[in-house]
Write a protein that holds these residues in place. Structure first.
Motif, short mmCIF file in Angstrom:
data_model
loop_
_atom_site.label_atom_id
_atom_site.label_comp_id
_atom_site.label_asym_id
_atom_site.label_seq_id
_atom_site.Cartn_x
_atom_site.Cartn_y
_atom_site.Cartn_z
N VAL A 286 18.14 34.39 5.99
CA VAL A 286 17.09 35.22 5.41
C VAL A 286 17.57 36.66 5.38
N GLU A 287 17.51 37.26 4.19
CA GLU A 287 17.89 38.67 4.07
C GLU A 287 16.77 39.51 4.65
N ALA A 288 17.01 40.03 5.82
CA ALA A 288 15.98 40.81 6.52
C ALA A 288 16.17 42.29 6.20
N VAL A 289 15.48 42.75 5.18
CA VAL A 289 15.61 44.14 4.74
C VAL A 289 14.47 44.96 5.33
N GLU A 290 14.82 46.10 5.88
CA GLU A 290 13.81 46.96 6.48
C GLU A 290 12.73 47.31 5.46
N GLY A 291 11.48 47.01 5.85
CA GLY A 291 10.36 47.34 4.99
C GLY A 291 10.08 46.31 3.92
N ALA A 292 10.83 45.21 3.88
CA ALA A 292 10.56 44.19 2.86
C ALA A 292 9.17 43.60 3.07
N SER A 293 8.60 43.08 1.98
CA SER A 293 7.22 42.60 2.05
C SER A 293 7.09 41.10 2.21
N SER A 294 8.11 40.31 1.85
CA SER A 294 7.97 38.85 1.96
C SER A 294 9.34 38.18 2.04
N ALA A 295 9.33 37.02 2.68
CA ALA A 295 10.52 36.18 2.74
C ALA A 295 10.03 34.77 3.07
N VAL A 296 10.20 33.84 2.15
CA VAL A 296 9.67 32.48 2.31
C VAL A 296 10.82 31.50 2.48
N VAL A 297 10.72 30.63 3.50
CA VAL A 297 11.67 29.54 3.65
C VAL A 297 10.89 28.22 3.56
N THR A 298 11.57 27.20 3.08
CA THR A 298 10.93 25.89 2.91
C THR A 298 11.55 24.88 3.85
N LEU A 299 10.68 24.16 4.59
CA LEU A 299 11.12 23.08 5.45
C LEU A 299 10.88 21.76 4.72
N THR A 300 11.90 20.91 4.65
CA THR A 300 11.78 19.61 3.98
C THR A 300 11.75 18.50 5.03
N ILE A 301 10.78 17.57 4.91
CA ILE A 301 10.63 16.46 5.85
C ILE A 301 10.90 15.15 5.11
N ASP A 302 11.93 14.44 5.53
CA ASP A 302 12.32 13.20 4.85
C ASP A 302 12.71 12.13 5.88
N PRO A 303 11.96 11.01 5.91
CA PRO A 303 10.74 10.76 5.14
C PRO A 303 9.55 11.49 5.75
N VAL A 304 8.41 11.42 5.06
CA VAL A 304 7.22 12.11 5.56
C VAL A 304 6.80 11.52 6.90
N LEU A 305 6.11 12.32 7.69
CA LEU A 305 5.69 11.89 9.02
C LEU A 305 4.38 11.10 8.96
N PRO A 306 4.28 10.00 9.72
CA PRO A 306 3.02 9.24 9.74
C PRO A 306 1.92 10.00 10.49
N THR A 307 2.32 10.85 11.44
CA THR A 307 1.36 11.68 12.18
C THR A 307 1.87 13.11 12.24
N ALA A 308 0.96 14.05 12.43
CA ALA A 308 1.33 15.46 12.46
C ALA A 308 2.26 15.77 13.62
N SER A 309 3.14 16.75 13.41
CA SER A 309 4.07 17.15 14.46
C SER A 309 4.35 18.64 14.27
N SER A 310 5.43 19.11 14.88
CA SER A 310 5.77 20.53 14.74
C SER A 310 7.22 20.76 15.10
N VAL A 311 7.76 21.88 14.64
CA VAL A 311 9.11 22.34 15.02
C VAL A 311 9.04 23.84 15.28
N ARG A 312 10.11 24.39 15.81
CA ARG A 312 10.21 25.83 16.02
C ARG A 312 11.33 26.39 15.16
N LEU A 313 11.07 27.52 14.52
CA LEU A 313 12.11 28.29 13.84
C LEU A 313 12.67 29.29 14.85
N VAL A 314 13.97 29.26 15.04
CA VAL A 314 14.59 30.18 15.98
C VAL A 314 15.80 30.83 15.30
N LEU A 315 16.24 31.95 15.85
CA LEU A 315 17.49 32.55 15.38
C LEU A 315 18.64 31.64 15.76
#
Length: 373
Positions: A286-315
């Protein structure tokens, strides 16, 4: 005609004790009388002939032509084999309550100690008999009587030790994408079954959700159960179990065999590892520019999960001072969802924090609790 054996008169105290024992057996949970295990060595039907006219002596005797034991009309079967030795019944009769059995050769001690003669519903262990001759046994005061023409069911039995065989002779598996779907063969490892090998493994793709096991017992009379954890269900030897659901990760499936004796058991374990869904980051840097207003990343799940879960985004390398702040960040993964967008604008550096430095921040994913990643 045959008459029932007489019984000794019992005292009221003994009768009461017997009744209490019987009641305890009926009331105690799971209590059942022991079932005798026997093997039939010989069985035949006797049509009693007249051996000595006028002497109340009926049965069969090879010295009497009209009542010979060797005549099938009199005794349907006059020979048997025990311990690889052939024997013939040459005399079997009742005279004044005395039951006599004579064979065509010496009756060895091991035969006497092992066999029991059944006369209708009455039992006469040879070990309890008198031995007036080396080839003859008799029991006195039996209370039995035969008349000429009576039909009597006869047999010789020996105790049978209940088998302690709790081995499997075969174990196969099959898998499917659903409990009601078509099941195809699943190769276990080791691929060659051995009764002494009690642990087997297999790995399957994430879309394979159910497995069946087919155990075959070495002793056809042994029982077998299959299931996960303590939830075991009976399975017919040589038949497939019910469909067993697979969770992502390792699934330990138990196959428990119980021998005929009821006390000897053996447990086999089949561990099937189902691949977890893959969660990936669409943009790693992610290009982290000082003062930038947005930065979107997309997580892809394959195959889809039968029940809800979670992950952590880390450096990617937390030790290196990054250009994104407030990480790690937990991201929810809803059930049945193929992708999730994460807006990192709140994680971008604030004005004057980076001093106009422009650069990229590499991200990676980290599991949370039982998350599938």
């Amino acid at each position: 005609m045959m008459r029932a054996a007489s019984f000794r008169r019992l005292s009221p105290l003994l009768l009461l004790a017997a009744a209490l024992v019987a009641l305890a057996v009926l009331v105690a949970p799971g209590a059942q009388p022991a079932q005798a295990q026997t093997t039939t060595v010989w069985s035949a039907t006797l049509t009693a002939g007249d051996i000595f006219v006028g002497q109340n002596n009926a049965g069969c005797d090879n010295t009497v032509t009209s009542a010979a034991c060797s005549t099938t009309a009199v005794l349907t079967d006059d020979n048997f084999t025990y311990d690889s030795v052939d024997y013939e019944v040459v005399l079997l009769n009742i005279n004044s309550g005395i039951l006599v059995l004579t064979l065509n050769k010496v009756i060895p001690a091991e035969l006497r100690s092992a066999l029991t003669l059944h006369v209708g519903n009455d039992q006469f262990p040879l070990a309890d008999a008198n031995l007036p001759a080396s080839d003859t046994v008799n029991w006195k005061n039996t209370g039995l009587s035969w008349s000429v023409g009576d039909t009597v069911q006869l047999s010789l039995t020996e105790p049978r030790t209940a088998s302690s065989d709790a081995d499997l002779s075969g174990l196969t598996a099959s898998l499917s994408t659903s409990a009601s779907g078509t099941f195809s063969a699943l190769t276990l490892s080791p691929s060659t079954f051995a009764a002494a090998t009690t642990a087997y493994t297999a790995s399957v793709a994430n879309d394979r959700t159910h497995v069946k096991l087919t155990p075959t017992t070495s002793d056809s009379n042994a029982t077998v159960e299959v299931g996960k954890g303590s939830s075991l269900a009976s399975v017919t030897s040589g038949s497939a179990s019910g469909a067993i659901a697979l969770s992502p990760g390792a699934n330990a499936i138990t196959v428990k065999v119980t021998a005929v004796n009821g006390s000897t058991t053996k447990t086999y374990t089949v561990t099937v590892t189902r691949a977890a869904p893959v969660v990936s980051v669409g943009t790693f840097v992610v290009e982290a520019v000082e003062g930038a207003s947005s930065a979107v990343v997309t997580l892809t799940i394959d195959p889809v999960l039968p029940t809800a879960s979670s992950v952590r985004l880390v450096l990617h390398d937390p030790a290196v001072r990054g250009r994104l702040r407030d990480l790690p960040r937990t991201v929810a993964l809803p059930a049945q969802t193929a992708s999730v967008e994460v807006d990192l604008s709140a994680n971008l550096p604030a004005d004057n924090v980076v001093n106009d430095h422009i650069g990229g921040a590499a991200l990676r994913l980290e599991a949370v609790n039982n998350a599938p990643y």
